[in-house]
Design a protein around this motif. Structure first.
Motif, mmCIF file in Angstrom:
data_model
loop_
_atom_site.group_PDB
_atom_site.id
_atom_site.type_symbol
_atom_site.label_atom_id
_atom_site.label_comp_id
_atom_site.label_asym_id
_atom_site.label_seq_id
_atom_site.Cartn_x
_atom_site.Cartn_y
_atom_site.Cartn_z
ATOM 1 N N MET A 1 1.153 -1.489 -0.209
ATOM 2 C CA MET A 1 0.263 0.035 -0.318
ATOM 3 C C MET A 1 0.878 1.144 -0.208
ATOM 4 O O MET A 1 1.137 2.612 -0.561
ATOM 5 N N ALA A 2 1.850 1.080 0.937
ATOM 6 C CA ALA A 2 2.875 2.183 1.350
ATOM 7 C C ALA A 2 3.689 1.992 -0.670
ATOM 8 O O ALA A 2 3.480 3.944 -0.998
ATOM 9 N N SER A 3 3.988 1.748 -1.250
ATOM 10 C CA SER A 3 4.253 1.901 -2.749
ATOM 11 C C SER A 3 3.742 2.401 -3.174
ATOM 12 O O SER A 3 4.009 3.131 -3.937
ATOM 13 N N LYS A 4 2.338 2.804 -3.584
ATOM 14 C CA LYS A 4 1.470 2.865 -4.412
ATOM 15 C C LYS A 4 1.431 4.657 -4.056
ATOM 16 O O LYS A 4 1.150 5.597 -5.031
ATOM 17 N N ILE A 5 1.001 4.906 -2.632
ATOM 18 C CA ILE A 5 1.151 5.822 -2.217
ATOM 19 C C ILE A 5 2.204 6.720 -3.137
ATOM 20 O O ILE A 5 2.637 8.212 -3.859
ATOM 21 N N GLU A 6 3.500 6.218 -2.425
ATOM 22 C CA GLU A 6 5.309 6.446 -2.740
ATOM 23 C C GLU A 6 4.897 6.929 -4.091
ATOM 24 O O GLU A 6 5.536 7.791 -4.793
ATOM 25 N N LYS A 7 4.471 6.137 -5.155
ATOM 26 C CA LYS A 7 4.215 6.106 -6.352
ATOM 27 C C LYS A 7 3.460 7.438 -7.456
ATOM 28 O O LYS A 7 4.134 8.382 -8.035
ATOM 29 N N LEU A 8 2.418 7.063 -6.619
ATOM 30 C CA LEU A 8 2.341 8.647 -6.746
ATOM 31 C C LEU A 8 2.101 9.555 -6.319
ATOM 32 O O LEU A 8 2.275 11.461 -7.272
ATOM 33 N N GLU A 9 2.708 9.989 -5.338
ATOM 34 C CA GLU A 9 3.455 11.210 -4.907
ATOM 35 C C GLU A 9 4.560 11.941 -5.605
ATOM 36 O O GLU A 9 5.069 12.498 -6.425
ATOM 37 N N GLN A 10 5.162 10.715 -6.577
ATOM 38 C CA GLN A 10 6.930 10.399 -7.090
ATOM 39 C C GLN A 10 5.572 11.454 -8.717
ATOM 40 O O GLN A 10 6.367 12.059 -9.677
ATOM 41 N N GLN A 11 4.444 10.915 -8.911
ATOM 42 C CA GLN A 11 4.116 11.416 -10.386
ATOM 43 C C GLN A 11 4.006 12.471 -10.118
ATOM 44 O O GLN A 11 3.417 13.006 -10.881
ATOM 45 N N GLN A 12 2.779 12.612 -8.898
ATOM 46 C CA GLN A 12 3.146 14.232 -8.393
ATOM 47 C C GLN A 12 4.279 15.197 -8.470
ATOM 48 O O GLN A 12 3.957 16.123 -8.990
ATOM 49 N N ALA A 13 5.637 14.688 -8.027
ATOM 50 C CA ALA A 13 6.620 15.679 -8.393
ATOM 51 C C ALA A 13 6.851 16.182 -9.261
ATOM 52 O O ALA A 13 7.179 17.392 -9.628
ATOM 53 N N ASP A 14 6.758 14.656 -10.256
ATOM 54 C CA ASP A 14 7.410 15.147 -11.538
ATOM 55 C C ASP A 14 6.444 15.814 -12.809
ATOM 56 O O ASP A 14 6.944 17.007 -13.461
ATOM 57 N N LEU A 15 4.993 15.937 -12.192
ATOM 58 C CA LEU A 15 4.638 16.622 -13.013
ATOM 59 C C LEU A 15 4.149 17.767 -12.547
ATOM 60 O O LEU A 15 4.313 19.254 -12.961
ATOM 61 N N GLN A 16 4.395 18.383 -11.433
ATOM 62 C CA GLN A 16 5.441 19.419 -10.588
ATOM 63 C C GLN A 16 5.467 20.014 -11.220
ATOM 64 O O GLN A 16 6.412 21.905 -11.803
ATOM 65 N N ARG A 17 6.882 19.637 -11.380
ATOM 66 C CA ARG A 17 8.869 19.928 -12.231
ATOM 67 C C ARG A 17 8.506 20.124 -13.672
ATOM 68 O O ARG A 17 8.592 21.483 -14.200
ATOM 69 N N LYS A 18 7.887 18.889 -14.209
ATOM 70 C CA LYS A 18 7.237 19.832 -15.890
ATOM 71 C C LYS A 18 6.148 21.026 -15.437
ATOM 72 O O LYS A 18 6.527 21.862 -16.368
ATOM 73 N N GLN A 19 5.078 21.627 -15.093
ATOM 74 C CA GLN A 19 4.669 21.827 -14.482
ATOM 75 C C GLN A 19 5.904 23.476 -14.083
ATOM 76 O O GLN A 19 5.213 24.656 -14.846
ATOM 77 N N ASP A 20 6.111 24.110 -13.307
ATOM 78 C CA ASP A 20 7.324 24.375 -13.374
ATOM 79 C C ASP A 20 8.342 25.228 -14.602
ATOM 80 O O ASP A 20 8.191 26.003 -14.719
ATOM 81 N N GLU A 21 8.799 24.141 -15.340
ATOM 82 C CA GLU A 21 9.600 24.425 -16.504
ATOM 83 C C GLU A 21 8.718 24.768 -17.401
ATOM 84 O O GLU A 21 8.969 25.784 -18.479
ATOM 85 N N ILE A 22 7.346 24.477 -18.012
ATOM 86 C CA ILE A 22 6.392 24.908 -18.956
ATOM 87 C C ILE A 22 6.520 26.940 -18.094
ATOM 88 O O ILE A 22 6.100 27.244 -19.194
ATOM 89 N N LYS A 23 5.975 27.206 -17.249
ATOM 90 C CA LYS A 23 5.911 28.119 -16.081
ATOM 91 C C LYS A 23 7.214 28.673 -16.943
ATOM 92 O O LYS A 23 6.882 29.969 -16.775
ATOM 93 N N ALA A 24 8.016 28.506 -16.732
ATOM 94 C CA ALA A 24 9.372 29.314 -17.186
ATOM 95 C C ALA A 24 9.038 29.150 -18.415
ATOM 96 O O ALA A 24 10.384 30.176 -18.824
ATOM 97 N N LYS A 25 9.328 28.728 -19.103
ATOM 98 C CA LYS A 25 9.409 28.900 -20.626
ATOM 99 C C LYS A 25 8.581 29.748 -21.389
ATOM 100 O O LYS A 25 8.540 29.984 -22.302
ATOM 101 N N ILE A 26 6.868 29.897 -20.885
ATOM 102 C CA ILE A 26 6.167 30.930 -20.685
ATOM 103 C C ILE A 26 6.907 32.519 -20.390
ATOM 104 O O ILE A 26 6.709 32.894 -21.155
#
Length: 96
Positions: A1-26
């Motif tokens: 169960m903890a691995s699913k939460i960690e996986k989701l948290e990692q996905q969220q962190a990756d998406l947040q990083r991508k969002q920050d990169e896109i905002k910087a490009k804009i």
């Protein structure tokens, strides 16, 4: 169960990083656009100043610039149209 939460948290962190990169490009693109607008505005001001100086020297006075006189001085259609648009924008700014 903890691995699913960690996986989701990692996905969220990756998406947040991508969002920050896109905002910087804009932000970078907007900054370049503003720099280009300032560059064009300066160019148009130089053209207007050159025309005014030319008129002053030729006539010995500083006359109001008419569109017809300006058109004769600037014989590039695209630049003339852009310059007229720039003048109209500046007039609109002055009315605010």
């Amino acid at each position: 169960m903890a691995s699913k939460i960690e996986k989701l948290e990692q996905q969220q962190a990756d998406l947040q990083r991508k969002q920050d990169e896109i905002k910087a490009k804009i932000r970078a693109i907007k900054s370049k656009e503003q720099a280009e607008k300032r560059k064009k505005a300066t160019h148009y001001k130089v053209l207007l100043g050159a025309y005014a100086l030319h008129s002053f020297v030729e006539r010995g006075e500083f006359p109001l610039v008419s569109a017809e006189q300006l058109r004769k001085f600037i014989n590039d259609d695209k630049k003339f149209d852009e310059l007229i648009a720039f003048i109209n924008e500046e007039i609109a700014k002055g009315k605010k």
